[in-house]
Design an enzyme around this catalytic site. Structure first.
Site, PDB file in Angstrom:
ATOM      1  N   SER A 154     -22.976  18.541 -20.644  1.00 23.40           N
ATOM      2  CA  SER A 154     -24.406  18.230 -20.712  1.00 23.40           C
ATOM      3  C   SER A 154     -24.602  16.723 -20.901  1.00 23.40           C
ATOM      4  CB  SER A 154     -25.057  19.047 -21.826  1.00 23.40           C
ATOM      5  OG  SER A 154     -26.456  19.043 -21.700  1.00 23.40           O
ATOM      6  N   GLU A 248     -28.359  26.508 -12.932  1.00 31.10           N
ATOM      7  CA  GLU A 248     -28.776  25.420 -13.813  1.00 31.10           C
ATOM      8  C   GLU A 248     -29.963  24.625 -13.267  1.00 31.10           C
ATOM      9  OE1 GLU A 248     -26.079  23.004 -16.031  1.00 31.10           O
ATOM     10  OE2 GLU A 248     -24.362  23.975 -15.083  1.00 31.10           O
ATOM     11  N   HIS A 278     -26.055  26.958 -17.911  1.00 32.61           N
ATOM     12  CA  HIS A 278     -25.687  25.643 -18.431  1.00 32.61           C
ATOM     13  C   HIS A 278     -24.548  25.775 -19.451  1.00 32.61           C
ATOM     14  CE1 HIS A 278     -26.275  21.440 -19.291  1.00 32.61           C
ATOM     15  NE2 HIS A 278     -26.582  21.658 -20.559  1.00 32.61           N
TER      16      HIS A 278
END
Length: 343
Positions: A154, A248, A278
């Site tokens: 991320s 995502e 994610h």
């Protein structure tokens, strides 16, 4: 997204661990950010605990506190710098005892996870500065660059690219490889997946990401290359693997980042995993797709460790030993790749 009931339950429990983040972003809930992060870490660790066969230590990387994960077996002094996610706002080291533990065991490497400063107390560029400080500290401690890889998820996935850029610009040796998991690579949120996948990904939505971006950036622009590596000069970086889940919201940003790396002659591998959410790697040890994706990351890094070792030993024909395998051009090396694949 059709997950097995036990996997859906784990995902729901992980999402509940972050239930205090939304109210905190809105200035509600009555908890400090330190308390929000601590609760998220504790609850995530309870749902996704550390595997057996690893131990944890607290260490210092030139002023940046970090969690060191050490497996029972370490091969050839392998070292992984892992940059955790959390939107530069709500990440917690304890939330990563599971993922970092599985990474350490499978890679047979010491894994350092920096507890970098986060917004809103420390907005851009503080988290990035700390991540780069941690990388420099590993080098300063005498860790050979040919034994270092960098990975993250991320926000941390974006910082994988940024840390390598900063090392390049500072004239420092690069790591052997970068693995960017579900990178938050474009804070403008202008890609098509932001609309087409909104509501499909149970972990992140456009509204949530917009709030995180505003909190992190402060007065900085979303197009700043240190915040959004899709806008960066990425020439000369180490071989890079990018792994994205097809559901995502960030999918377009990850694909754009892979394309930019490839266009600038970085050896690039892009994996897009159908139906995945994610950072699905968090369910390693519980879900097949998570285990396979993490195994792919380990295989990618292991190949680069071995390439670097061969170069250092002078066993690769036509290549002189160098201070960094990632900086050495190997005749006949695998060609630049940018494609979608799934194990």
């Amino acid at each position: 997204m059709n997950l097995a009931p036990e996997h859906a339950a784990l995902l729901e429990s992980w999402a509940r661990a972050g239930s205090g983040i939304g109210p905190a972003l809105a200035g509600e809930g009555g908890l400090t950010w330190e308390e929000v992060r601590a609760a998220y870490g504790e609850q995530t660790a309870a749902v996704l605990p550390a595997p057996g066969g690893v131990r944890f230590e607290s260490v210092d990387l030139d002023g940046v506190p970090a969690m060191l994960v050490v497996p029972e077996e370490v091969t050839d002094d392998r070292t992984l710098l892992y940059l955790h996610g959390g939107g530069y706002v709500h990440g917690a080291l304890k939330a990563y005892v599971g993922l970092a533990g599985h990474y350490a065991r499978r890679l047979q490497a010491r894994v350092y996870v920096p507890d970098y400063r986060q917004a809103p107390e420390h907005p851009f560029p503080a988290p990035i500065d700390d991540a780069f400080t941690a990388y420099r500290a590993l080098l300063a401690a005498g860790t050979a660059p040919g034994k270092i890889a960098v990975s993250g998820d991320s926000a941390g996935g974006a910082m994988v690219i940024t840390v390598m850029r900063k090392a390049r610009d500072a004239g420092l040796p690069l790591p052997v490889a970068g693995v960017s998991i579900s990178p938050w690579a474009d804070l403008t949120h202008s890609g098509s997946s932001v609309r087409s996948r909104d509501g499909l990904d149970p972990v992140a939505s456009k509204e949530f990401l917009d709030k995180l971006a505003r909190t992190f950036l402060g007065d900085a622009l979303a197009t700043d290359p240190d915040a959004s590596p899709v806008f960066a000069d990425v020439r000369g970086l180490a071989p890079t693997l990018i792994q994205m889940g097809e559901n995502e919201v960030m999918l377009s940003g990850g694909i754009t980042l892979a394309g930019r790396l490839a266009e600038q002659r970085v050896r690039t591998t892009l994996e897009v995993w159908p139906h995945m959410f994610h950072v699905w790697h968090m369910l390693a040890g519980h879900m097949t797709e998570s285990d396979e994706a993490l195994d792919n990351a380990v295989s990618f890094i292991t190949r680069e460790y071995e390439r670097s070792r061969a170069v250092a030993l002078g066993t690769v024909v036509g290549v002189r030993p160098a201070d960094s395998g990632a900086r050495t051009v190997v005749p006949g090396a695998a060609p630049m790749r940018c494609g979608a694949e799934r194990s």
